[in-house]
Design a protein around this motif. Structure first.
Motif, PDB file in Angstrom:
ATOM      1  N   LYS A 300       0.857  -1.193   0.000  1.00 61.67           N
ATOM      2  CA  LYS A 300       0.000   0.000   0.000  1.00 61.67           C
ATOM      3  C   LYS A 300       0.889   1.238   0.000  1.00 61.67           C
ATOM      4  CE  LYS A 300      -3.758   1.692   2.760  1.00 61.67           C
ATOM      5  NZ  LYS A 300      -4.303   1.699   4.097  1.00 61.67           N
ATOM      6  N   TRP A 301       0.409   2.317  -0.604  1.00 63.54           N
ATOM      7  CA  TRP A 301       1.159   3.578  -0.589  1.00 63.54           C
ATOM      8  C   TRP A 301       0.930   4.304   0.739  1.00 63.54           C
ATOM      9  CZ3 TRP A 301       4.687   4.648  -4.153  1.00 63.54           C
ATOM     10  CH2 TRP A 301       4.598   4.022  -5.391  1.00 63.54           C
ATOM     11  N   HIS A 302       2.008   4.882   1.255  1.00 63.11           N
ATOM     12  CA  HIS A 302       1.900   5.657   2.506  1.00 63.11           C
ATOM     13  C   HIS A 302       2.633   6.988   2.332  1.00 63.11           C
ATOM     14  CE1 HIS A 302       0.324   2.411   5.087  1.00 63.11           C
ATOM     15  NE2 HIS A 302       1.025   1.629   4.278  1.00 63.11           N
ATOM     16  N   ALA A 303       2.010   8.074   2.782  1.00 65.60           N
ATOM     17  CA  ALA A 303       2.689   9.375   2.759  1.00 65.60           C
ATOM     18  C   ALA A 303       3.874   9.308   3.724  1.00 65.60           C
ATOM     19  CB  ALA A 303       1.722  10.475   3.195  1.00 65.60           C
ATOM     20  N   VAL A 304       5.020   9.867   3.333  1.00 61.97           N
ATOM     21  CA  VAL A 304       6.218   9.731   4.183  1.00 61.97           C
ATOM     22  C   VAL A 304       6.095  10.497   5.504  1.00 61.97           C
ATOM     23  CG1 VAL A 304       7.812   9.209   2.302  1.00 61.97           C
ATOM     24  CG2 VAL A 304       7.462  11.580   3.012  1.00 61.97           C
ATOM     25  N   ASP A 305       5.189  11.481   5.569  1.00 59.35           N
ATOM     26  CA  ASP A 305       5.040  12.188   6.850  1.00 59.35           C
ATOM     27  C   ASP A 305       3.959  11.551   7.736  1.00 59.35           C
ATOM     28  OD1 ASP A 305       2.886  12.896   5.370  1.00 59.35           O
ATOM     29  OD2 ASP A 305       3.163  15.069   5.518  1.00 59.35           O
ATOM     30  N   LEU A 307       3.826   7.776   8.262  1.00 62.03           N
ATOM     31  CA  LEU A 307       4.106   6.355   8.072  1.00 62.03           C
ATOM     32  C   LEU A 307       3.432   5.522   9.161  1.00 62.03           C
ATOM     33  CD1 LEU A 307       7.881   6.397   7.078  1.00 62.03           C
ATOM     34  CD2 LEU A 307       5.912   5.966   5.605  1.00 62.03           C
ATOM     35  N   PRO A 308       3.028   4.301   8.827  1.00 60.85           N
ATOM     36  CA  PRO A 308       2.439   3.422   9.849  1.00 60.85           C
ATOM     37  C   PRO A 308       3.553   2.822  10.715  1.00 60.85           C
ATOM     38  CG  PRO A 308       2.645   2.257   7.778  1.00 60.85           C
ATOM     39  CD  PRO A 308       3.137   3.649   7.517  1.00 60.85           C
ATOM     40  N   ALA A 309       3.190   2.014  11.688  1.00 63.07           N
ATOM     41  CA  ALA A 309       4.198   1.348  12.542  1.00 63.07           C
ATOM     42  C   ALA A 309       5.024   0.403  11.665  1.00 63.07           C
ATOM     43  CB  ALA A 309       3.511   0.568  13.647  1.00 63.07           C
TER      44      ALA A 309
END
Ligand code: SF4
Length: 334
Positions: A300-305, A307-309
């Motif tokens: 999945k894509w995640h914004a770098v600011d 981030l998930p665990a």
């Protein structure tokens, strides 16, 4: 040996030293069994200095068992991020749910009931019983094991059954009936500050006159270590428009956490290589620049600011690679 120790004098010397020299660690300032449990689980495999800020943040975010029991696993893993060994966080979460549900949010006092909580073994149960409830029960952690092995001049490996039993037996025999909490804290503190793994300060030791060790630095003995085996882990760095592709893990060690996507057939030179330990393995993590086609299930894509665990070695790799592109590291304290 402890038959020959004048126990009352031993305890008095140790406790007098502790009252003067013991540190005011945050978990020593509370008798809340939940706080003690949190600190003990965090302190497994982690240094005191690392644990202090995590413990303080945790107790603000999850001040009691009910709050922790209600939290989502994602929130729990996020708060634990950077401490590693995430099964500890999951067990703590499950323990809080058991206390909040089965025991009506009243922390059990009985040693055998505490020991039934998820992730709680003989040491941790004893630690909660003695530090929170002042029960006269022995505790043997790595610091106490070292002190006792030296006091006894124990040549049996402390990680063998016979060695372990000798330590627990001695710890039990040395227990005072009253103020066991202070005595156990003092024994632990002696191991942390004076009877250190290297260069023990025997000249400043309050119980030196009771100690049999002739070569303390050679103790405690341990069974020979298994040989370290190197494992390779190849991953993809796929970054676009301030977003990064990550893969959620389903296996037991990292379950629920996110990592860089696994790469079955890496190509070219890696952007980054690092190493991290995993039981008796040494994992070599190599990260390659790859096209979006490498995306796999659970990616999945995640914004770098936001981030998930993430698994700590992967979070460090992401921070390094983003820093090379001039993007701020996602977490300040990696
Ligand atoms: S005398 Fe030295 S080896 Fe013995 S308990 Fe004290 S610090 Fe440890």
């Amino acid at each position: 040996m402890n038959d020959e120790i004048p126990r009352a004098k031993f305890r008095a010397s140790l406790v007098r030293w502790f009252r003067k020299n013991g540190r005011d660690l945050p978990w020593r300032l509370t008798r809340d069994p939940y706080a003690v449990l949190v600190s003990e689980i965090m302190l497994q495999q982690t240094q005191v200095a690392t644990v202090i800020p995590y413990f303080e943040r945790w107790m603000q975010k999850f001040p009691d068992t009910q709050t922790l029991a209600r939290a989502s696993e994602t929130d729990v893993l996020h708060a634990w991020q950077g401490l590693g060994y995430y099964s500890r966080a999951r067990n703590l979460h499950r323990a809080a749910q058991a206390i909040a549900g089965k025991y009506n949010a009243i922390f059990p006092r009985e040693l055998d009931v505490i020991r039934e909580l998820p992730g709680v073994g003989r040491y941790t149960a004893g630690a909660v019983a003695t530090f929170a409830f002042d029960q006269a029960t022995p505790v043997v952690d790595a610091n106490i094991a070292r002190v006792l092995a030296r006091l006894l001049d124990l040549q049996t490996p402390v990680d063998s059954r016979a060695g372990g039993e000798a330590l627990w037996k001695t710890a039990g025999e040395l227990q005072p009936k009253r103020e066991a909490r202070i005595f156990n804290s003092a024994l632990m503190e002696l191991g942390a500050l004076v009877c250190t793994p290297r260069a023990p300060k025997c000249g400043q030791c309050p119980v030196a006159k009771f100690c049999r060790a002739t070569n303390p630095e050679s103790l405690p003995r341990k069974k020979p270590r298994r040989k370290t085996v190197e494992l390779l882990e190849n991953c993809a760095f796929i970054f676009s428009r301030d977003k990064i592709l990550l893969e959620q893990q389903t296996n037991s060690r990292w379950r629920g956490l996110w990592k860089l996507p696994q790469l079955d057939a890496p190509n070219g030179e890696p952007l980054l290589q690092s190493h991290y330990p995993f039981t008796h393995h040494r994992v070599r993590l190599s990260v390659f620049a790859t096209s979006k086609k490498a995306a796999r299930a659970h990616c999945k894509w995640h914004a770098v600011d936001a981030l998930p665990a993430m698994a700590a070695p992967h979070l460090r790799a992401v921070a390094t690679l983003l820093a090379k592109r001039g993007v701020a590291a996602p977490v300040a304290s990696l």
